[in-house]
Enzyme design. Structure first.
Site, PDB file in Angstrom:
ATOM      1  N   ARG A  24       0.755  -1.110   0.076  1.00  0.00           N
ATOM      2  CA  ARG A  24       0.073  -0.112   0.042  1.00  0.00           C
ATOM      3  C   ARG A  24       1.041   1.243   0.011  1.00  0.00           C
ATOM      4  O   ARG A  24       1.607   1.631   0.909  1.00  0.00           O
ATOM      5  CB  ARG A  24      -1.141   0.010   1.126  1.00  0.00           C
TER       6      ARG A  24
ATOM      7  N   SER B 297     -12.622  -3.481   1.248  1.00  0.00           N
ATOM      8  CA  SER B 297     -12.793  -3.144   2.480  1.00  0.00           C
ATOM      9  C   SER B 297     -14.160  -2.667   2.742  1.00  0.00           C
ATOM     10  O   SER B 297     -14.891  -2.016   2.003  1.00  0.00           O
ATOM     11  CB  SER B 297     -11.773  -1.404   2.349  1.00  0.00           C
TER      12      SER B 297
ATOM     13  N   LYS C 129      -4.733   6.134   8.214  1.00  0.00           N
ATOM     14  CA  LYS C 129      -5.621   6.411   6.951  1.00  0.00           C
ATOM     15  C   LYS C 129      -6.184   7.783   6.956  1.00  0.00           C
ATOM     16  O   LYS C 129      -6.657   8.216   8.078  1.00  0.00           O
ATOM     17  CB  LYS C 129      -6.944   5.406   7.014  1.00  0.00           C
TER      18      LYS C 129
HETATM   19  N1  TZP Z   1      -8.548   1.089   6.529  1.00  0.00           N
HETATM   20  C1  TZP Z   1      -9.033   1.143   7.737  1.00  0.00           C
HETATM   21  S1  TZP Z   1      -8.131   1.778   8.920  1.00  0.00           S
HETATM   22  C2  TZP Z   1      -6.670   1.826   7.904  1.00  0.00           C
HETATM   23  C3  TZP Z   1      -7.027   1.233   6.817  1.00  0.00           C
HETATM   24  C4  TZP Z   1      -6.234   1.195   5.615  1.00  0.00           C
HETATM   25  C5  TZP Z   1      -5.281   1.927   8.550  1.00  0.00           C
HETATM   26  C6  TZP Z   1      -4.915   0.904   9.208  1.00  0.00           C
HETATM   27  O1  TZP Z   1      -3.439   1.299   9.825  1.00  0.00           O
HETATM   28  P1  TZP Z   1      -3.038   1.150  11.193  1.00  0.00           P
HETATM   29  O2  TZP Z   1      -1.618   1.694  11.119  1.00  0.00           O
HETATM   30  O3  TZP Z   1      -2.792  -0.362  11.537  1.00  0.00           O
HETATM   31  O4  TZP Z   1      -4.081   1.789  12.215  1.00  0.00           O
END
Ligand code: TZP
Ligand code: MG
Length: 206
Positions: free
Chosen positions: A39, A108, A137
């Site tokens: 990502r 998602s 995010k």
């Molecule tokens: N989708 C929902 S929360 C998120 C994504 C891509 C971010 C998750 O990253 P982290 O650092 O594990 O909280």
């Protein structure tokens, strides 16, 4: 599909760490991760492809699964196992047209309705979250807690990958709520030692 999803879904996102995707992937695999998703929102398509090709080689050497976020075209070009799609990315059926019938396609979701819709659309697994608060995010929704994981577990049959603010310390609770795998970004890529963070997580999930 469940049998193909290991308990830790490790996301290679360099964020602002200054670490390269290849270096992170190497560390995560060394710690025992057997599924990586690339990502990299700030990369050009060309940068993303170069990183994806490098990580494809690294994951093949460890017999690990490899998925690309957002881009079925890049996933196909790199020979990845599949793609992870958000609600605003191309539909599952289009990703399958690009990647072929054997590809893994994840979606998602943020509530039970989206989870059911993704399963109906043929997703191989669904991402569910954010479980906990996250800074990773941009424009993340409010945290849903493990209650969302429990509710989605009852509503769908396909594997669930929980995401959002999950740490080695909370990973077990999230799995206990019904997630087949836990996805982690910051807790791995911002760790002083990403390899050790993976080992710790896998130990706690065992
Ligand atoms: N989708 C929902 S929360 C998120 C994504 C891509 C971010 C998750 O990253 P982290 O650092 O594990 O909280
Ligand atoms: Mg996306």
């Amino acid at each position: 599909m469940t049998s193909r999803l290991p308990p830790l879904y490790a996301i290679v996102d360099p964020l602002d760490t200054g670490r390269t995707p290849e270096a992170l992937a190497t560390q995560l695999l060394a710690g025992g991760a057997r599924l990586l998703q690339l990502r990299w929102k700030t990369a050009s398509a060309r940068e993303l492809l170069a990183a994806a090709m490098a990580i494809r080689a690294l994951t093949l050497a460890e017999d690990a699964l490899f998925l690309v976020n957002d881009r079925p075209d890049v996933a196909a070009a790199a020979g990845a196992d599949g793609v992870h799609l958000g609600q605003e990315d191309v539909p599952v059926a289009v990703a399958r047209r690009v990647l072929g019938p054997r590809a893994i396609v994840g979606v998602s979701t943020h509530d039970v309705g989206e989870a059911r819709a993704a399963e109906d659309a043929g997703a191989d697994y669904i991402g569910v979250g954010p479980v906990y608060a996250t800074d990773t995010k941009a424009r993340a929704l409010a945290p849903r807690g493990v209650e969302l994981v429990r509710a989605v577990r009852i509503a769908v049959h396909c594997p669930i990958v929980a995401i959002g603010g999950i740490t080695p310390e909370t990973a077990r609770d999230v799995r206990a709520a019904g997630a087949d795998a836990v996805a982690m970004i910051a807790a791995l890529v911002r760790a002083t030692d990403p390899e050790a963070a993976v080992r710790d997580t896998l130990h706690r999930l065992a």
